[in-house]
Design an enzyme around this catalytic site. Structure first.
Site, PDB file in Angstrom:
ATOM      1  N   TRP A 161     -12.111 -15.075  24.576  1.00 45.24           N
ATOM      2  CA  TRP A 161     -12.348 -16.028  23.762  1.00 45.24           C
ATOM      3  C   TRP A 161     -13.851 -16.131  23.452  1.00 45.24           C
ATOM      4  CZ3 TRP A 161     -14.858 -19.324  26.781  1.00 45.24           C
ATOM      5  CH2 TRP A 161     -14.234 -19.606  28.338  1.00 45.24           C
ATOM      6  N   ASN A 162     -14.664 -16.077  24.602  1.00 45.07           N
ATOM      7  CA  ASN A 162     -15.990 -16.167  24.458  1.00 45.07           C
ATOM      8  C   ASN A 162     -16.953 -15.624  23.515  1.00 45.07           C
ATOM      9  OD1 ASN A 162     -15.823 -13.817  25.827  1.00 45.07           O
ATOM     10  ND2 ASN A 162     -17.691 -14.263  27.024  1.00 45.07           N
ATOM     11  N   SER A 208     -10.753 -11.427  32.139  1.00 48.30           N
ATOM     12  CA  SER A 208     -11.142 -11.933  33.438  1.00 48.30           C
ATOM     13  C   SER A 208     -10.627 -10.718  34.428  1.00 48.30           C
ATOM     14  CB  SER A 208     -10.055 -13.259  33.616  1.00 48.30           C
ATOM     15  OG  SER A 208      -8.830 -12.955  33.755  1.00 48.30           O
ATOM     16  N   GLU A 261     -13.388  -4.388  30.730  1.00 50.66           N
ATOM     17  CA  GLU A 261     -14.758  -5.202  30.973  1.00 50.66           C
ATOM     18  C   GLU A 261     -14.319  -6.430  31.463  1.00 50.66           C
ATOM     19  OE1 GLU A 261     -17.649  -3.831  30.397  1.00 50.66           O
ATOM     20  OE2 GLU A 261     -17.282  -1.947  29.574  1.00 50.66           O
ATOM     21  N   CYS A 289     -20.219 -13.223  29.828  1.00 55.17           N
ATOM     22  CA  CYS A 289     -19.733 -12.200  31.192  1.00 55.17           C
ATOM     23  C   CYS A 289     -21.218 -11.988  31.718  1.00 55.17           C
ATOM     24  CB  CYS A 289     -19.182 -11.125  30.736  1.00 55.17           C
ATOM     25  SG  CYS A 289     -19.836 -10.116  29.180  1.00 55.17           S
TER      26      CYS A 289
HETATM   27  P1  NAD Z   1      -8.155 -13.730  30.140  1.00 60.80           P
HETATM   28  O1  NAD Z   1      -8.200 -12.644  31.142  1.00 60.80           O
HETATM   29  O2  NAD Z   1      -7.589 -14.888  30.519  1.00 60.80           O
HETATM   30  O3  NAD Z   1      -7.608 -13.167  28.843  1.00 60.80           O
HETATM   31  C1  NAD Z   1      -8.063 -12.190  28.067  1.00 60.80           C
HETATM   32  C2  NAD Z   1      -7.100 -11.603  27.211  1.00 60.80           C
HETATM   33  O4  NAD Z   1      -6.055 -11.107  27.748  1.00 60.80           O
HETATM   34  C3  NAD Z   1      -6.512 -12.502  26.099  1.00 60.80           C
HETATM   35  O5  NAD Z   1      -6.337 -11.989  24.745  1.00 60.80           O
HETATM   36  C4  NAD Z   1      -5.164 -12.814  26.852  1.00 60.80           C
HETATM   37  O6  NAD Z   1      -4.138 -13.227  25.777  1.00 60.80           O
HETATM   38  C5  NAD Z   1      -4.808 -11.475  27.259  1.00 60.80           C
HETATM   39  N1  NAD Z   1      -3.771 -11.560  28.159  1.00 60.80           N
HETATM   40  C6  NAD Z   1      -3.630 -12.491  29.244  1.00 60.80           C
HETATM   41  N2  NAD Z   1      -2.455 -11.974  30.209  1.00 60.80           N
HETATM   42  C7  NAD Z   1      -2.189 -10.621  29.627  1.00 60.80           C
HETATM   43  C8  NAD Z   1      -1.390  -9.627  30.138  1.00 60.80           C
HETATM   44  N3  NAD Z   1      -0.680 -10.032  31.090  1.00 60.80           N
HETATM   45  N4  NAD Z   1      -1.191  -8.512  29.537  1.00 60.80           N
HETATM   46  C9  NAD Z   1      -2.463  -8.021  28.632  1.00 60.80           C
HETATM   47  N5  NAD Z   1      -2.975  -9.190  27.889  1.00 60.80           N
HETATM   48  C10 NAD Z   1      -2.923 -10.374  28.658  1.00 60.80           C
HETATM   49  O7  NAD Z   1      -9.661 -13.879  29.950  1.00 60.80           O
HETATM   50  P2  NAD Z   1     -10.491 -14.904  28.943  1.00 60.80           P
HETATM   51  O8  NAD Z   1     -10.359 -16.367  29.815  1.00 60.80           O
HETATM   52  O9  NAD Z   1      -9.959 -14.856  27.523  1.00 60.80           O
HETATM   53  O10 NAD Z   1     -11.943 -14.372  29.184  1.00 60.80           O
HETATM   54  C11 NAD Z   1     -12.818 -15.050  29.843  1.00 60.80           C
HETATM   55  C12 NAD Z   1     -13.352 -13.735  30.778  1.00 60.80           C
HETATM   56  O11 NAD Z   1     -13.604 -12.732  30.195  1.00 60.80           O
HETATM   57  C13 NAD Z   1     -14.195 -14.004  31.719  1.00 60.80           C
HETATM   58  O12 NAD Z   1     -13.881 -13.454  33.357  1.00 60.80           O
HETATM   59  C14 NAD Z   1     -15.458 -13.180  31.490  1.00 60.80           C
HETATM   60  O13 NAD Z   1     -16.508 -12.745  32.065  1.00 60.80           O
HETATM   61  C15 NAD Z   1     -14.767 -11.926  30.801  1.00 60.80           C
HETATM   62  N6  NAD Z   1     -15.643 -11.219  29.963  1.00 60.80           N
HETATM   63  C16 NAD Z   1     -16.035 -10.110  30.204  1.00 60.80           C
HETATM   64  C17 NAD Z   1     -16.835  -9.331  29.398  1.00 60.80           C
HETATM   65  C18 NAD Z   1     -17.497  -8.154  29.856  1.00 60.80           C
HETATM   66  O14 NAD Z   1     -18.089  -7.186  28.893  1.00 60.80           O
HETATM   67  N7  NAD Z   1     -17.462  -7.581  30.990  1.00 60.80           N
HETATM   68  C19 NAD Z   1     -17.167  -9.959  28.182  1.00 60.80           C
HETATM   69  C20 NAD Z   1     -16.616 -11.199  27.738  1.00 60.80           C
HETATM   70  C21 NAD Z   1     -15.783 -11.598  28.487  1.00 60.80           C
END
Ligand code: NAD
Length: 512
Positions: free
Chosen positions: A152-153, A227, A248, A282
């Site tokens: 979402w970020n 995450s 990522e 991130c």
């Molecule tokens: P999240 O892991 O909660 O959700 C990410 C996505 O995964 C959402 O679309 C969610 O609906 C989906 N999801 C949830 N459970 C799932 C499952 N079992 N199977 C498949 N999809 C599923 O993360 P968030 O809270 O949306 O984002 C924040 C996190 O993202 C932070 O940890 C941040 O560091 C990371 N992030 C990393 C990068 C990078 O490039 N490394 C970039 C942006 C954000």
């Protein structure tokens, strides 16, 4: 704001209840999106699969035309896209403009231009006499249907951004955006349609984690950003069908300020790169280690700068510096990290509490007297907080920087570039900046990806598009007799000759 017309047809017929989308800066519900069921996801993938061969067949040049039109669409419609991003994330106008619009506009052009070069056939020469005179080629073929699952970020950059190289490579793409911020993705689907992308080559599957999990079962490659906790689930699920994944994930980026750093620049960067996008980046600076001689000066400069930041709902360019916390549970995580630190002896120099409503805001916060017993130094906070720790020397800073399960990014600050770079090379992270942070992300030529639990694979650079392809090796024999000497039947004389040849070719190495 996205209307229900932007929701895919299958979604409108969805049997599951809708998910409300909230503006985190105001608390208002601005849309309701459907949760696609497993059957609906299957149907989308079926359509994507049917559309893909024609998209692959039109080639790089024609695909490039669509992507360049989309680039123009983004710049022509930037105010509308910014308004959508700001409304569903609560971020500032500037955070949407710099890190989302500029990124997406650049990325459409970059992949349109570079896809033909990075995915061109590669002629190979081999030293092995058995293949002399034969044509040897490595080629890259799109995997078919790519599933992109996003956080979402950064709804445009981190969710939609990974779709661009996948499309440029000739794949169909299904994007499962975060249920918290789905509207930007739906708007981009409209943009791609308006840019002439054939029907069903790009589709959006709105929904929650279950929708994401269903997508994993159907596609040929999963590009996941989110995450670390969910990343592990994604990899486990993909293992069932042996589907390759790119991950990522989270980070806890350390900043190391050496005693010979330009303290004013380091302080400006610390304030900006920890608080931009409300710290929900991130590759945010999440913790700082400062060599003792400049610690007091650095802390004073950072605290003054962070204390002056204007926070609130963005009403346009220049209106506020720090926006809202996008995801409700994140507010509790940020506050719990600050509370835990204070309970263990940390001091809050500015901020340190949930701001008064309406909307979800956490005050820009600077913490000192922190150490690695505190969650603010070891777990991803993902909010506008900056814990700063005094260290005796660079070795202590390095040891603490590497004392983390994460390894996404890091930065080292020193006017002695040789010293700074030498230290940077010892940090366990996918990217390390010297006297800078985050801007590496704008260089699409540079691979970006995490070590340790921060991810698997890279985005950007050659790897950022080749991951969406299957590498195929071609060997073409042009001139040959009826039978090669090593074929059946085995003959003593030929075998002896091959033995001699082996010794001649490889048996002349020096013995110790
Ligand atoms: P999240 O892991 O909660 O959700 C990410 C996505 O995964 C959402 O679309 C969610 O609906 C989906 N999801 C949830 N459970 C799932 C499952 N079992 N199977 C498949 N999809 C599923 O993360 P968030 O809270 O949306 O984002 C924040 C996190 O993202 C932070 O940890 C941040 O560091 C990371 N992030 C990393 C990068 C990078 O490039 N490394 C970039 C942006 C954000």
């Amino acid at each position: 704001m996205a209307s229900v017309e932007q929701v895919p047809a299958a979604a409108k017929n969805g049997t599951n209840p809708g998910i409300p989308v909230e503006n985190p800066a105001t608390g208002e519900t601005i849309a309701t999106i459907p949760t696609l069921s497993t059957a609906e996801v299957k149907a989308l993938v079926g359509r994507a699969r049917a559309a893909q061969p024609a998209w692959e067949a039109i080639g790089f040049e024609e695909r490039g035309k669509v992507l360049r039109r989309a680039q123009k669409w983004v710049t022509d419609n930037s105010e509308r896209i910014i308004a959508t991003i700001v409304s569903e994330t609560g971020k500032t106008y500037e955070d949407a403009q710099l890190a989302e619009i500029m990124y997406a506009a650049a990325a459409f052009g970059f992949w349109a231009k570079e896809a033909p070069n990075l995915l061109a056939d590669e002629p190979v020469k081999s030293a092995n006499p058995l293949v002399k005179g034969k044509k040897l080629v490595v080629r890259y073929r799109p995997v078919g249907v790519v599933g992109v699952i996003g956080p979402w970020n950064f709804p445009l950059t981190n969710s939609f951004g990974d779709c661009i190289p996948a499309l440029a490579a000739g794949n169909s793409v299904i994007l499962k955006p975060s249920e918290v911020t789905p509207l930007t993705s739906l708007l981009m689907a409209e943009g791609l349609r308006a840019s002439g992308l054939p029907e069903d080559v790009f589709q959006v599957a709105t929904g929650d984690g279950a929708t994401g999990a269903a997508l994993i079962d159907e596609v040929d490659f999963v590009m996941f950003t989110g995450s670390t906790k969910t990343g592990k689930k994604v990899m486990e699920r993909a293992a069932k069908t042996l589907t390759p994944v790119g991950l990522e994930l989270g980070g806890k980026d350390p900043m190391i300020v050496l005693s010979d750093a330009d303290v004013e620049r380091a302080a400006n960067a610390a304030a900006y790169y920890s608080m931009n996008n409300g710290g929900q980046v991130c590759i945010s600076i999440e913790r700082v280690y400062v060599e003792a001689p400049v610690y007091d000066q650095f802390v004073a400069r950072v605290t003054e700068k962070v204390g002056k930041l204007r926070q609130g709902r963005s009403s346009g360019p220049g209106s506020v510096d720090v926006g809202a916390v996008t995801f409700p549970p994140q507010l509790d995580i940020i506050d719990s990290h600050v509370r835990d630190a204070v309970a263990k002896g940390a001091r809050v120099l500015t901020g340190g509490r949930v701001a008064d409503g309406p909307g979800m805001f956490y005050e820009p916060t600077v913490l000192v007297d922190v150490d690695h017993t505190m969650s603010c130094m070891t777990e991803e906070t993902f909010g506008p907080t900056l814990p700063i720790m005094k260290v005796a020397d660079a070795d202590e800073a390095l040891r603490l920087a590497n004392d983390s399960p994460y390894g996404l990014q890091a930065s080292v600050w020193s006017k002695d570039l040789r010293r700074g770079e030498a230290l940077a090379r010892r940090v366990e992270a996918g990217t390390v900046c010297v006297n800078d942070a985050q801007v590496n992300y704008t260089a699409l030529e540079l691979p970006m990806g995490g070590w340790k639990t921060s991810g698997l694979g890279t985005r950007h650079g050659a790897g950022g598009i080749r991951k969406y392809t299957q590498q195929q090796t071609l060997l073409v024999t042009r001139f040959a007799g009826k039978r090669d000497p090593h074929m059946f039947p085995y003959k003593k004389r030929t075998t002896q000759l091959l033995g001699k040849l082996t010794r001649l070719l490889y048996g002349r190495g020096k013995r110790d």
